[in-house]
Motif scaffolding. Structure first.
Motif, short mmCIF file in Angstrom:
data_model
loop_
_atom_site.label_atom_id
_atom_site.label_comp_id
_atom_site.label_asym_id
_atom_site.label_seq_id
_atom_site.Cartn_x
_atom_site.Cartn_y
_atom_site.Cartn_z
N LYS A 250 0.80 -1.23 0.00
CA LYS A 250 0.00 0.00 0.00
C LYS A 250 0.83 1.28 0.00
O LYS A 250 0.28 2.38 -0.14
N GLY A 251 2.14 1.16 0.17
CA GLY A 251 2.97 2.35 0.19
C GLY A 251 2.93 3.06 1.53
O GLY A 251 2.36 2.57 2.50
N SER A 252 3.54 4.24 1.58
CA SER A 252 3.61 5.03 2.81
C SER A 252 2.78 6.30 2.65
O SER A 252 2.96 7.04 1.68
N ILE A 253 1.90 6.53 3.63
CA ILE A 253 1.08 7.73 3.65
C ILE A 253 1.54 8.57 4.83
O ILE A 253 1.56 8.11 5.98
N LEU A 254 1.94 9.81 4.56
CA LEU A 254 2.40 10.73 5.59
C LEU A 254 1.40 11.88 5.71
O LEU A 254 1.01 12.48 4.71
N TYR A 255 0.97 12.16 6.94
CA TYR A 255 0.08 13.28 7.18
C TYR A 255 0.34 13.83 8.57
O TYR A 255 1.09 13.25 9.36
N ARG A 256 -0.27 14.96 8.87
CA ARG A 256 -0.03 15.62 10.14
C ARG A 256 -1.15 15.28 11.12
O ARG A 256 -2.32 15.23 10.76
N GLN A 257 -0.73 15.06 12.38
CA GLN A 257 -1.69 14.69 13.41
C GLN A 257 -1.34 15.41 14.69
O GLN A 257 -0.16 15.55 15.03
N ASN A 258 -2.35 15.87 15.42
CA ASN A 258 -2.10 16.55 16.68
C ASN A 258 -1.42 15.63 17.66
O ASN A 258 -1.76 14.46 17.78
N ALA A 259 -0.42 16.17 18.35
CA ALA A 259 0.28 15.43 19.40
C ALA A 259 0.53 16.41 20.53
O ALA A 259 0.30 17.61 20.41
N VAL A 260 1.02 15.91 21.65
CA VAL A 260 1.34 16.77 22.79
C VAL A 260 2.81 16.66 23.08
O VAL A 260 3.37 15.57 23.17
N ASP A 261 3.46 17.81 23.23
CA ASP A 261 4.89 17.85 23.50
C ASP A 261 5.14 18.91 24.54
O ASP A 261 4.84 20.08 24.32
N SER A 262 5.69 18.53 25.70
CA SER A 262 5.96 19.49 26.76
C SER A 262 7.35 20.09 26.64
O SER A 262 7.71 20.97 27.40
N SER A 263 8.15 19.63 25.70
CA SER A 263 9.50 20.16 25.50
C SER A 263 9.44 21.26 24.45
O SER A 263 9.70 21.04 23.28
N LEU A 264 9.07 22.45 24.88
CA LEU A 264 8.83 23.54 23.94
C LEU A 264 10.10 23.97 23.23
O LEU A 264 10.04 24.51 22.14
N VAL B 28 4.26 14.56 12.20
CA VAL B 28 4.12 13.82 10.94
C VAL B 28 3.97 12.34 11.25
O VAL B 28 4.82 11.74 11.90
N VAL B 29 2.90 11.77 10.79
CA VAL B 29 2.57 10.36 11.02
C VAL B 29 2.81 9.58 9.73
O VAL B 29 2.47 10.04 8.65
N VAL B 30 3.41 8.40 9.86
CA VAL B 30 3.61 7.51 8.72
C VAL B 30 2.66 6.32 8.87
O VAL B 30 2.70 5.62 9.88
N ALA B 31 1.80 6.13 7.89
CA ALA B 31 0.84 5.02 7.92
C ALA B 31 0.95 4.23 6.63
O ALA B 31 1.52 4.67 5.64
N HIS B 32 0.39 3.01 6.67
CA HIS B 32 0.35 2.14 5.49
C HIS B 32 -1.07 1.59 5.40
O HIS B 32 -1.34 0.47 5.81
N CYS B 33 -1.95 2.41 4.88
CA CYS B 33 -3.38 2.08 4.90
C CYS B 33 -4.00 2.34 3.54
O CYS B 33 -3.36 2.85 2.62
N ASP B 34 -5.27 1.98 3.43
CA ASP B 34 -6.01 2.16 2.18
C ASP B 34 -6.43 3.61 2.03
O ASP B 34 -7.09 4.17 2.91
N ILE B 35 -6.03 4.25 0.93
CA ILE B 35 -6.47 5.62 0.66
C ILE B 35 -7.34 5.67 -0.59
O ILE B 35 -7.72 6.76 -1.03
N ILE B 36 -7.65 4.51 -1.15
CA ILE B 36 -8.54 4.48 -2.31
C ILE B 36 -9.99 4.59 -1.87
O ILE B 36 -10.80 5.26 -2.52
N SER B 37 -10.31 3.97 -0.74
CA SER B 37 -11.67 4.10 -0.21
C SER B 37 -11.86 5.49 0.38
O SER B 37 -10.90 6.15 0.81
#
Length: 273
Positions: free
Chosen positions: A208-222, A251-260
């Motif tokens: 399925k390849g690699s899908i990269l997108y942005r996702q909210n996360a929490v980081d206390s190390s400003l 940035v999240v790396v996933a390997h999922c279906d993006i055709i649906s």
């Protein structure tokens, strides 16, 4: 830039601004990567270390350019999506494609030893780039669906081809001849009956390849967090002397279906204008 009698030569530069209010896709392709992979001993049909290195280079591009909403990669290519409102480099096609390609190639070279510590790089890789404008989200979804469908077609063929060569003892010429004219069902049957390989159980990364997108996360190390987004959260954290947590886009790396359609429904921000 200082004016002089020689400045007239700039008039020979042609404008190449991408049509405004359109999505832009920057597609990078490895140059002569078949030879590069052979010269550096990549595993066949898929070398996971090489694919992870491609992901790392794409992540660097996304970290450098927050205008990138999503990326998709397979084999030696990566595509990056820029939203309609993006005005990066005044939407100059040559500027965008050249900077993306150079940063990607530089990162690939810079991080090589992290993924191939025992394999010296014999010569530097190169990538070509192009920018294509698309008018609506329909074409964007179809574009990335096309790339993922291509991933499946290519991987199924390569999995069969290298099984015939490495396990079946055929020459590369004979393997190509054996697969000529076959359809997906025949390739799947060949893999299972001759080599006991169930294609559907192979890693999603390969199929399925690699899908990269942005996702909210929490980081206390400003001090070290990148792409901070949103206000500080919680007065109690400040009063206790701890660093306040802040939402950021990771940035999240996933390997999922993006055709649906479900992927796009779950991540509507990717297609925001």
């Amino acid at each position: 830039m200082a004016n002089s009698k020689y400045a007239y030569v700039k008039n020979f530069e042609l404008p190449d601004n991408v049509l405004p209010r359109t999505y832009m896709v920057v597609r990078l392709d490895g140059h002569s990567f078949h030879k590069f992979s052979m010269d550096h001993g990549f595993e066949k049909p898929n070398d996971e270390k090489a694919l992870r290195l491609m992901d790392a280079a794409a992540i660097q591009v996304m970290q450098a350019y927050p205008e990138v909403m999503m990326a998709f990669g397979e084999s030696d290519e990566f595509s990056f999506l820029l939203r309609k409102s993006c005005n990066l480099y005044n939407r100059r096609s040559s500027k965008i494609s050249s900077t993306f390609a150079s940063l990607f190639a530089a990162t690939y070279t810079f991080k090589w030893k992290d993924f191939f510590p025992d394999t010296p790089m014999l010569y530097p890789p190169s990538f070509d780039g192009r920018v294509v404008a698309y008018p609506s989200s329909t074409e964007i979804i179809d574009y990335f669906s096309w790339r993922q469908a291509d991933t499946h077609v290519n991987n199924l063929y390569n999995t069969c081809f290298w099984a015939l060569v490495l396990k079946g003892g055929l020459s590369t010429v004979d393997a190509h001849t054996r697969l000529k004219g076959t359809v997906s069902s025949q390739k799947n049957e060949m893999l299972f009956s001759k080599f006991n390989i169930n294609y559907n159980t192979l890693p999603d990364r390969f199929r399925k390849g690699s899908i990269l997108y942005r996702q909210n996360a929490v980081d206390s190390s400003l001090a070290t967090a990148q792409e901070l987004d949103g206000p500080d959260t919680g007065d109690s954290a400040q009063s206790s002397g701890n660093k306040p947590a802040r939402a950021r886009k990771a940035v999240v790396v996933a390997h999922c279906d993006i055709i649906s359609r479900s992927f796009w429904d779950e991540h509507p921000e990717i297609l925001s204008e």
